[in-house]
Structures are given as structure tokens and as C-alpha cells.
Design an enzyme around this catalytic site. Structure first.
Site, PDB file in Angstrom:
ATOM      1  CB  SER A 121      -0.976  -0.033   1.177  1.00  0.00           C
ATOM      2  OG  SER A 121      -1.974   0.946   1.054  1.00  0.00           O
ATOM      3  CG  HIS A 162      -5.905  -0.379  -1.214  1.00  0.00           C
ATOM      4  ND1 HIS A 162      -5.847  -1.555  -0.509  1.00  0.00           N
ATOM      5  CD2 HIS A 162      -4.938   0.438  -0.691  1.00  0.00           C
ATOM      6  CE1 HIS A 162      -4.898  -1.453   0.422  1.00  0.00           C
ATOM      7  NE2 HIS A 162      -4.332  -0.273   0.326  1.00  0.00           N
TER       8      HIS A 162
END
Length: 206
Positions: A121, A162
Site C-alpha cells: 500500500s 486498492h
């Protein structure tokens, strides 16, 4: 040799890691959870990610928070490690702390020397030349001392983690709509990984 394993959620794709990087059992990993310092559930995240590294990958973990460690400790920790893993949280806060301590250049030196880099991330996004494109996803207010958004430049593209996935489905769509014609984005869902082996870049979705 530069080897990068860039993901949205390591837990979802960790079975692909040994296939990419070889057997990691017994390897020493410098685990940098700094990005989550300013997020809810920080301690829970550290415990679960440490458990993942130890129990599923068999690695020896050194937790290295660059927000609190000295520059000397950061340098020693990175040099002693076989693998560097930066996990998720606020990308801007992460960059602020990496640059404040000089850990950014120390890290780049180790990765350019051939050390495996795992970025999750925020840790994946920070590998880009710049992280300004993520301001729709992460709050820049959590990094009040960051003068600009120039990042590690380990790659010449921009990972959008994401993508179309919880909890950033809408925000990732907005970022893609705004930047897809301006930047070389590489999108990955919560089950995706961008693998970089020198000049070879592979994107896999499970």
C-alpha cells in the site's frame, strides 16, 4: 539487480513471494510499520504483520520504526537485513519520516544494491517518483513538515493500490480518472502485485 514486490495487502498474495524471491525461511527482514503510526489499529496491524512474516514466511523480524529510531539505528537495521518491508498507512507521513531521518536514501542504496524490497500500500506507492497523486486517498495534513512529494524513485511508474477495492473503491476510481492520462499508473486490487525484476515488470491478480 533490483527486486521489488509491490502489493496492496501482503496477506492476500504472500504465497507468490517465495516463487518470486526464493525461499525466505530464516531471512532477516527490516519491517517498517511507520506509515500506520497515524492510523487507527496501528498496534494490531504490527502484531498481525509480524505474525505473517514469522509464521507464514519463516522470517526473522526486526521492527524498525523510522519515526522513533535514530539514523544510526536505521542504517544498521537496513544493512543487517536481507529484506526490507514497508507496510501500509499514510503515504505522506511515511515519506515525511523517511526523509526527516535520512532513511529514504539509505533505503534506496540498499535496494539498488540488490536487497529485496516489499512495499505494501503506502510502501508500494512510495517507490514511485512522486506521491502527490495519492492526495485523494491519504490525508496530506498528517505530514505537515513535508515540503514536497518527491518519493524514492525506485521505479518510473506509479502504483495505485486498492484499485476498485475496499475501502478505497471510490477514491481509487477518482485517482484513476484524474491521473490515468497524465501518469503511467499501474493499478492493483487488494489481491494484486506488481513484481519488478530489474527491467521486467509483471502485474498479477489472484
Amino acid at each position: 539487480m533490483v527486486k521489488l514486490f509491490l502489493v496492496s495487502m501482503l496477506n492476500n498474495v504472500c504465497d507468490l513471494l517465495p516463487k518470486f524471491a526464493g525461499d525466505l525461511h530464516g531471512k532477516r527482514v527490516a519491517y517498517i510499520p511507520t506509515a500506520s503510526n497515524v492510523e487507527r489499529g496501528h498496534q494490531t496491524m504490527v502484531r498481525s504483520e509480524t505474525k505473517l512474516l514469522v509464521n507464514r514466511l519463516g522470517m526473522q523480524v526486526n521492527v524498525l520504526d523510522v519515526a522513533t529510531a535514530s539514523t544510526a539505528a536505521i542504517k544498521a537495521g537496513l544493512q543487517a537485513a536481507d529484506v526490507i518491508y514497508i507496510s501500509g498507512g499514510n503515504t505522506f507521513y511515511l515519506l515525511q519520516e523517511l526523509r526527516r531521518t535520512g532513511a529514504d536514501q539509505l533505503l534506496v542504496n540498499e535496494v539498488n544494491a540488490g536487497k529485496l524490497y516489499i512495499g505494501e500500500s503506502a510502501g508500494a506507492a512510495i517507490a514511485a517518483p512522486d506521491i502527490g497523486y495519492l492526495s485523494l486517498m491519504d490525508s496530506t495534513k498528517k505530514a505537515p513538515d513535508l515540503p514536497n512529494y518527491h518519493a524514492l524513485k525506485l521505479v518510473d511508474f506509479y502504483v495505485l493500490p486498492h484499485y476498485l477495492s475496499f475501502p478505497f473503491k471510490r477514491k481509487s476510481q477518482q485517482i484513476f480518472a484524474k491521473y490515468s492520462t497524465k501518469l503511467p499508473l499501474k493499478t492493483i486490487s487488494n489481491h494484486g502485485v506488481v513484481m519488478v525484476n530489474n527491467d521486467i515488470v509483471t502485474i498479477t491478480e489472484k
